[in-house]
Design a protein around this motif. Structure first.
Motif, PDB file in Angstrom:
ATOM      1  N   PHE A  11     -13.828   9.132   9.490  1.00 29.46           N
ATOM      2  CA  PHE A  11     -14.357   7.809   9.163  1.00 29.46           C
ATOM      3  C   PHE A  11     -15.744   7.652   9.758  1.00 29.46           C
ATOM      4  CE2 PHE A  11      -9.652   6.868   9.379  1.00 29.46           C
ATOM      5  CZ  PHE A  11      -9.482   6.955   8.011  1.00 29.46           C
ATOM      6  N   ARG A  12     -16.734   7.796   8.908  1.00 26.27           N
ATOM      7  CA  ARG A  12     -18.135   7.679   9.312  1.00 26.27           C
ATOM      8  C   ARG A  12     -18.724   6.436   8.659  1.00 26.27           C
ATOM      9  NH1 ARG A  12     -17.106  13.030   8.105  1.00 26.27           N
ATOM     10  NH2 ARG A  12     -17.411  14.509   9.829  1.00 26.27           N
ATOM     11  N   PRO A  13     -19.913   6.003   9.067  1.00 27.69           N
ATOM     12  CA  PRO A  13     -20.552   4.850   8.417  1.00 27.69           C
ATOM     13  C   PRO A  13     -20.602   5.029   6.903  1.00 27.69           C
ATOM     14  CG  PRO A  13     -21.768   5.463  10.379  1.00 27.69           C
ATOM     15  CD  PRO A  13     -20.710   6.507  10.195  1.00 27.69           C
TER      16      PRO A  13
ATOM     17  N   ARG B 132      -6.358   2.639  -0.852  1.00 26.71           N
ATOM     18  CA  ARG B 132      -5.130   3.343  -1.221  1.00 26.71           C
ATOM     19  C   ARG B 132      -4.456   2.675  -2.418  1.00 26.71           C
ATOM     20  NH1 ARG B 132      -1.713   3.068   4.038  1.00 26.71           N
ATOM     21  NH2 ARG B 132      -2.640   0.995   4.027  1.00 26.71           N
ATOM     22  N   PRO B 133      -3.675   3.423  -3.205  1.00 29.14           N
ATOM     23  CA  PRO B 133      -2.908   2.801  -4.292  1.00 29.14           C
ATOM     24  C   PRO B 133      -2.024   1.685  -3.745  1.00 29.14           C
ATOM     25  CG  PRO B 133      -2.847   5.185  -4.477  1.00 29.14           C
ATOM     26  CD  PRO B 133      -3.491   4.884  -3.149  1.00 29.14           C
TER      27      PRO B 133
ATOM     28  N   LEU C 224     -11.492   0.835   7.417  1.00 30.65           N
ATOM     29  CA  LEU C 224     -11.106  -0.307   6.589  1.00 30.65           C
ATOM     30  C   LEU C 224     -11.154   0.055   5.107  1.00 30.65           C
ATOM     31  CD1 LEU C 224     -10.375  -3.295   6.267  1.00 30.65           C
ATOM     32  CD2 LEU C 224     -12.819  -3.822   6.367  1.00 30.65           C
ATOM     33  N   ARG C 225     -12.205   0.734   4.708  1.00 27.66           N
ATOM     34  CA  ARG C 225     -12.324   1.129   3.300  1.00 27.66           C
ATOM     35  C   ARG C 225     -11.189   2.080   2.919  1.00 27.66           C
ATOM     36  NH1 ARG C 225     -15.847   0.605  -0.592  1.00 27.66           N
ATOM     37  NH2 ARG C 225     -17.221  -0.545   0.821  1.00 27.66           N
ATOM     38  N   PHE C 226     -10.843   2.999   3.812  1.00 29.56           N
ATOM     39  CA  PHE C 226      -9.724   3.908   3.550  1.00 29.56           C
ATOM     40  C   PHE C 226      -8.424   3.130   3.350  1.00 29.56           C
ATOM     41  CE2 PHE C 226      -5.981   5.793   5.583  1.00 29.56           C
ATOM     42  CZ  PHE C 226      -5.741   6.845   4.715  1.00 29.56           C
TER      43      PHE C 226
ATOM     44  N   PHE D 233       0.836  -1.203   0.000  1.00 28.90           N
ATOM     45  CA  PHE D 233       0.000   0.000   0.000  1.00 28.90           C
ATOM     46  C   PHE D 233       0.872   1.255   0.000  1.00 28.90           C
ATOM     47  CE2 PHE D 233      -3.033  -3.027   1.966  1.00 28.90           C
ATOM     48  CZ  PHE D 233      -4.087  -2.852   1.084  1.00 28.90           C
ATOM     49  N   GLU D 234       0.427   2.250  -0.725  1.00 29.71           N
ATOM     50  CA  GLU D 234       1.152   3.514  -0.780  1.00 29.71           C
ATOM     51  C   GLU D 234       0.969   4.252   0.545  1.00 29.71           C
ATOM     52  OE1 GLU D 234       0.168   7.503  -3.094  1.00 29.71           O
ATOM     53  OE2 GLU D 234       1.009   5.984  -4.455  1.00 29.71           O
TER      54      GLU D 234
END
Length: 300
Positions: free
Chosen positions: A116-118, A129-130, A123-125, A98-99
């Motif tokens: 980071f909200r619902p 990432r590249p 995790l999605r962040f 991950f970058e």
């Protein structure tokens, strides 16, 4: 040694054990021995030990298992297909691909974050990432360690903090600790653990004894051997050390390191473990040099 430490006002504590016995203790006047210390990224090494404990218990699959087999959300089509090739070993060796920029420390690296909200989770962040080919290069990535926290939670049914307390801290006699959680209640993997300096010594002794404590095995022995061996060439923020499994490798010792010069040093050949805590700022304290000159060299 005492004079050298007294000249460094940023050093909060410095404790040394030899042959399982504490032989030196230094605490700054405003720091009590029972005080919990913020150990910053030394936390990562404790995460590694928890992974080794899960391997010993048989609840975790082999290290070359893709993490997406444990965390199915990593298979979402929105993520780069390379995400599905990231293994447990890649996370432990900081080679997930991950970058990231280890010099960038924002509020979301340090703790729960309003960003980071619902629907836009941490995790999605992490997974958005590249990413380059996993295993190709070392990149110190505090965010990626959070995946190991989620892995431990998934395979044990307990948060990382609870699992570490049950399998590591309680057997080691570590009665006091604090460990922050992220915005969704998952134990923070990259940092956030607070321990007494004397209890940092116990974790170092567990490493020195290859995962055994007073005749009881807590961590997989092979895992400890690999963790304390060079797995990659390493890189920033420690340009003079190589890397094992969530710990650093120097020529004469292995160490866990946290921002602001928080350290656990393990020198198996000399049967020495040391732990240091310092004020968390960028002013250098030179405690690594003090450890080499006044502890390792003096033990020859």
């Amino acid at each position: 040694m005492q004079r050298a430490l007294s000249a460094q006002s940023g050093v909060r504590s410095f404790v040394v054990a030899h042959d399982d016995r504490i032989v030196f203790e230094h605490y700054r006047r405003d720091v009590a021995p029972e005080c919990l210390q913020d150990i910053n990224s030394v936390t990562k090494t404790v995460v590694g030990l928890a992974v080794g404990a899960a391997l010993h218990e048989g609840v975790l699959p082999p290290l070359d298992t893709p993490v997406c087999r444990i965390l199915p959300s990593m298979r979402e089509p929105a993520f780069d297909p390379l995400v599905q090739r990231v293994t447990l070993r890649h996370l432990l060796t900081m080679t997930s691909g991950f970058e990231c920029d280890p010099s960038v420390i924002d509020d979301c690296v340090l703790g729960p974050c309003d960003r980071f909200r619902p629907g836009d989770s941490r995790l999605r962040f992490i997974l958005s990432r590249p990413i380059a080919r996993p295993g190709a290069r070392f990149a110190y990535d505090s965010h990626a360690v959070q995946l190991l926290s989620l892995v431990i939670e998934s395979v044990t049914g307990r948060t990382l903090a609870r699992y570490a307390r049950d399998t590591l801290f309680a057997p080691l006699g570590i009665a006091a600790s604090e460990w922050i959680s992220d915005e969704e209640g998952h134990t923070f993997g990259g940092r956030g653990l607070m321990l007494r300096t004397s209890d940092m010594i116990r974790l170092g002794l567990l490493m020195m004894h290859r995962g055994a404590w007073r005749g009881t095995r807590l961590v997989d022995e092979t895992f400890i051997d690999e963790a304390m061996s060079v797995q990659s060439d390493g890189g920033p923020p420690m340009n003079d050390a190589q890397y094992g499994y969530l710990c650093w490798i120097a020529p004469r010792y292995v160490f866990a390191a946290g921002h602001g010069d928080q350290f656990i040093f393990v020198a198996p050949r000399q049967r020495i473990v040391a732990a240091t805590t310092c004020d968390s700022h960028d002013a250098p304290t030179g405690v690594r040099d003090l450890f080499v000159r006044h502890v390792l060299d003096a033990a020859r």
